[in-house]
Design an enzyme around this catalytic site. Structure first.
Site, PDB file in Angstrom:
ATOM      1  N   PHE A   1     -16.180 -22.261 -19.822  1.00 25.30           N
ATOM      2  CA  PHE A   1     -14.991 -23.035 -19.718  1.00 25.30           C
ATOM      3  C   PHE A   1     -13.900 -22.052 -18.976  1.00 25.30           C
ATOM      4  CE2 PHE A   1     -17.319 -24.797 -23.644  1.00 25.30           C
ATOM      5  CZ  PHE A   1     -17.337 -26.202 -23.314  1.00 25.30           C
TER       6      PHE A   1
ATOM      7  N   SER B   1     -16.617 -26.718 -14.553  1.00 27.05           N
ATOM      8  CA  SER B   1     -16.942 -27.964 -14.013  1.00 27.05           C
ATOM      9  C   SER B   1     -16.109 -28.330 -12.949  1.00 27.05           C
ATOM     10  CB  SER B   1     -17.440 -29.147 -14.985  1.00 27.05           C
ATOM     11  OG  SER B   1     -16.412 -29.342 -15.708  1.00 27.05           O
TER      12      SER B   1
ATOM     13  N   ASN C   1     -21.721 -28.367 -16.042  1.00 24.61           N
ATOM     14  CA  ASN C   1     -21.332 -28.846 -17.323  1.00 24.61           C
ATOM     15  C   ASN C   1     -21.959 -27.528 -18.289  1.00 24.61           C
ATOM     16  OD1 ASN C   1     -21.570 -29.582 -19.771  1.00 24.61           O
ATOM     17  ND2 ASN C   1     -21.330 -31.899 -19.194  1.00 24.61           N
ATOM     18  N   ALA C   2     -20.948 -27.175 -19.114  1.00 27.92           N
ATOM     19  CA  ALA C   2     -20.978 -26.057 -20.043  1.00 27.92           C
ATOM     20  C   ALA C   2     -22.092 -26.419 -21.038  1.00 27.92           C
ATOM     21  CB  ALA C   2     -19.700 -25.646 -20.704  1.00 27.92           C
TER      22      ALA C   2
ATOM     23  N   ASP D   1     -13.767 -21.468 -24.638  1.00 27.11           N
ATOM     24  CA  ASP D   1     -12.448 -21.858 -24.556  1.00 27.11           C
ATOM     25  C   ASP D   1     -12.425 -23.449 -24.081  1.00 27.11           C
ATOM     26  OD1 ASP D   1      -9.694 -21.996 -24.804  1.00 27.11           O
ATOM     27  OD2 ASP D   1      -9.383 -20.881 -22.714  1.00 27.11           O
TER      28      ASP D   1
ATOM     29  N   CYS E   1      -8.099 -25.844 -29.281  1.00 32.00           N
ATOM     30  CA  CYS E   1      -6.841 -26.303 -28.691  1.00 32.00           C
ATOM     31  C   CYS E   1      -6.233 -27.771 -29.298  1.00 32.00           C
ATOM     32  CB  CYS E   1      -6.252 -25.723 -27.205  1.00 32.00           C
ATOM     33  SG  CYS E   1      -7.406 -26.888 -26.284  1.00 32.00           S
TER      34      CYS E   1
HETATM   35  N1  SAH Z   1     -10.099 -19.953 -20.568  1.00 28.26           N
HETATM   36  C1  SAH Z   1      -9.298 -20.693 -19.264  1.00 28.26           C
HETATM   37  C2  SAH Z   1      -8.655 -21.847 -19.808  1.00 28.26           C
HETATM   38  C3  SAH Z   1      -9.914 -23.000 -20.000  1.00 28.26           C
HETATM   39  S1  SAH Z   1      -9.134 -24.723 -20.196  1.00 28.26           S
HETATM   40  C4  SAH Z   1      -8.029 -19.622 -19.128  1.00 28.26           C
HETATM   41  O1  SAH Z   1      -7.966 -18.599 -19.713  1.00 28.26           O
HETATM   42  O2  SAH Z   1      -7.522 -19.756 -18.127  1.00 28.26           O
HETATM   43  C5  SAH Z   1     -10.584 -25.656 -20.208  1.00 28.26           C
HETATM   44  C6  SAH Z   1     -11.542 -25.783 -19.084  1.00 28.26           C
HETATM   45  O3  SAH Z   1     -12.618 -26.275 -19.353  1.00 28.26           O
HETATM   46  C7  SAH Z   1     -10.761 -26.380 -17.898  1.00 28.26           C
HETATM   47  O4  SAH Z   1     -10.701 -25.620 -16.622  1.00 28.26           O
HETATM   48  C8  SAH Z   1     -11.762 -27.657 -17.375  1.00 28.26           C
HETATM   49  O5  SAH Z   1     -11.959 -27.948 -16.338  1.00 28.26           O
HETATM   50  C9  SAH Z   1     -13.030 -26.908 -17.973  1.00 28.26           C
HETATM   51  N2  SAH Z   1     -13.982 -28.047 -18.642  1.00 28.26           N
HETATM   52  C10 SAH Z   1     -13.923 -28.983 -19.304  1.00 28.26           C
HETATM   53  N3  SAH Z   1     -15.015 -29.971 -19.702  1.00 28.26           N
HETATM   54  C11 SAH Z   1     -15.892 -28.960 -19.118  1.00 28.26           C
HETATM   55  C12 SAH Z   1     -17.403 -28.851 -19.178  1.00 28.26           C
HETATM   56  N4  SAH Z   1     -18.049 -29.908 -20.008  1.00 28.26           N
HETATM   57  N5  SAH Z   1     -18.193 -28.083 -18.596  1.00 28.26           N
HETATM   58  C13 SAH Z   1     -17.532 -27.100 -17.861  1.00 28.26           C
HETATM   59  N6  SAH Z   1     -16.320 -26.952 -17.847  1.00 28.26           N
HETATM   60  C14 SAH Z   1     -15.472 -27.899 -18.416  1.00 28.26           C
END
Ligand code: SAH
Length: 398
Positions: free
Chosen positions: A231, A254, A281-282, A302, A342
């Site tokens: 993420f 994603s 997708n994570a 995160d 969060c």
């Molecule tokens: N760690 C980052 C902030 C992460 S915010 C920093 O320090 O700047 C969470 C992120 O997860 C967002 O960018 C969002 O687009 C992504 N996200 C949300 N669902 C997701 C998923 N299922 N798979 C991959 N990424 C995802």
């Protein structure tokens, strides 16, 4: 009018029901707390009084949302230009480093935690990005802009309201420069790492400033490690890890816009050759990496808030457990997992339990190296528990 004395007869007032006086220490007043309220223009100031007519505070009232009033002051003062100037100066002073003046990259004003419920101001070098989250604050915006101008006259102000809050509160979200246009992109340096921010685009106001101190922690942990930044948004953690000497970093993200930002930040810091981006997708990617037998020495999880409401808590807990279980299976012995939530509705205790469950399923024994939270420019007020929303654990696999 002094504390404990009746409000003047013609002031617009909001009278609390007997026994509904939490507003003495917590700024939120819900419709169910209100005995009666003067007929006022939505978004204007009201004096809050208790059932006996005694002064409690003053805030902005909006009959539309369930959270209909947020108190801005508990002393008898007007919510005028001087008030906003004092509040914003105090907020800036709270963040002042040894070099005087507010830091060039910081959250300058954070809503309830700075006595300005419904207002966020972030500083990206020469640009201040403001977000109004209530109708009252949106109406007071000229006072906010003026106060910011007298604090940091040389800065350009960009207004970037959150459309969801605007809809809930019944105002149209502003997106644009408050006065003369500033730069469209800004490069900021966060503890030695450069990030490019496109003003008016991206998540939050541009960067997740709340993770700043945790990104620095990962930078210090990463030397000679393989790092997974799940993420990753614009690769903030990965950039710090690679600048800190990580062997390689894998980002999972994603959103195409975030991935474009990640590529740019990795290149700007001269570390793109040691980075990979999995644009997917994570949940799926963590499983795939596990099947591949990949291992990492540092893993950051995160995710976005899985629980946006109390009713979504069960599903959220399953989501958090799933990613933590997968991550633990990818973690080398002696490696570090930095895992975050969060979601306001997920308490520290609940997050501990979720991670403990995941560890039990993964057969992992873990030391709590530290309990983590949001950066210090997002202050926490004891009497407003909602101000502490970002929680995390730094765990070491034994
Ligand atoms: N760690 C980052 C902030 C992460 S915010 C920093 O320090 O700047 C969470 C992120 O997860 C967002 O960018 C969002 O687009 C992504 N996200 C949300 N669902 C997701 C998923 N299922 N798979 C991959 N990424 C995802």
């Amino acid at each position: 009018m002094k504390h404990g004395q009746p409000a003047g007869p013609r002031q617009p007032t909001l009278r609390l029901k007997r026994g509904h006086e939490a507003a003495r220490t917590h700024p939120w007043i819900f419709k169910g707390d209100v005995a009666d309220v003067s007929d006022v223009e939505p978004g204007s100031a009201v004096t809050v009084i208790d059932a006996g007519g005694r002064f409690v505070g003053r805030g902005f009232y909006n009959p539309r949302p369930a959270l209909c009033c947020r108190i801005l002051t508990w002393i008898d003062e007007l919510l005028d230009a001087g008030f906003f100037q004092r509040r914003i100066e105090t907020a800036a002073a709270r963040r002042r480093g040894p070099a005087q003046g507010p830091p060039t990259l910081c959250r300058l004003v954070w809503s309830e935690a700075d006595g300005l419920p419904g207002l966020v101001v972030d500083r990206y070098g020469p640009v201040l990005v403001t977000q109004c989250l209530t109708l009252g604050m949106a109406r007071a915006r000229p006072l906010v802009t003026a106060a910011l101008g007298s604090l940091l006259g040389e800065a350009s102000v960009f207004d970037m309201d959150d459309p969801t809050s605007a809809r809930l509160e019944g105002f149209s979200a502003t997106l644009g420069w408050a006065g003369a246009s500033g730069p469209r992109t800004v490069r900021v340096i966060e503890d030695g790492v450069t990030f490019e921010v496109t003003i008016g685009a991206g998540h939050k106001t541009g960067l997740y400033l709340d993770q700043r101190e945790n990104r620095a922690r990962v930078g210090a942990l990463a030397r000679d490690r393989d790092v997974l930044d799940a993420f990753s948004y614009t690769a903030g953690f990965a950039c710090h890890a690679l600048r800190g000497g990580a062997r390689r970093a894998v980002c999972i993200e994603s959103s195409p816009e975030a991935i474009a930002g990640a590529r740019q930040n990795l290149a700007l810091n001269g570390v793109a050759d040691r980075a990979e981006i999995s644009a997917t997708n994570a949940f799926d990617e963590l499983r795939r990496l596990e099947r591949q037998g990949t291992r990492f020495g540092v893993i950051v999880l995160d995710p976005p808030p899985f629980a946006r409401s109390r009713s979504a808590l069960d599903a959220a807990a399953r989501g958090y457990k799933e990613i933590n279980l997968r991550a633990l299976r990818l973690l080398e012995r002696g490696g570090s997992l930095l895992t975050f939530s969060c979601s306001h509705h997920v308490s520290d205790t609940m997050f501990d339990e979720i991670c403990r469950d995941a560890a039990a399923d993964a057969g992992a024994r873990l030391r709590v190296v530290d309990r983590l939270g949001q950066a210090h420019d997002h202050p926490v007020l004891l009497t407003i528990p909602e101000t502490r929303y970002l929680k995390g654990l730094h765990l070491e696999s034994l």
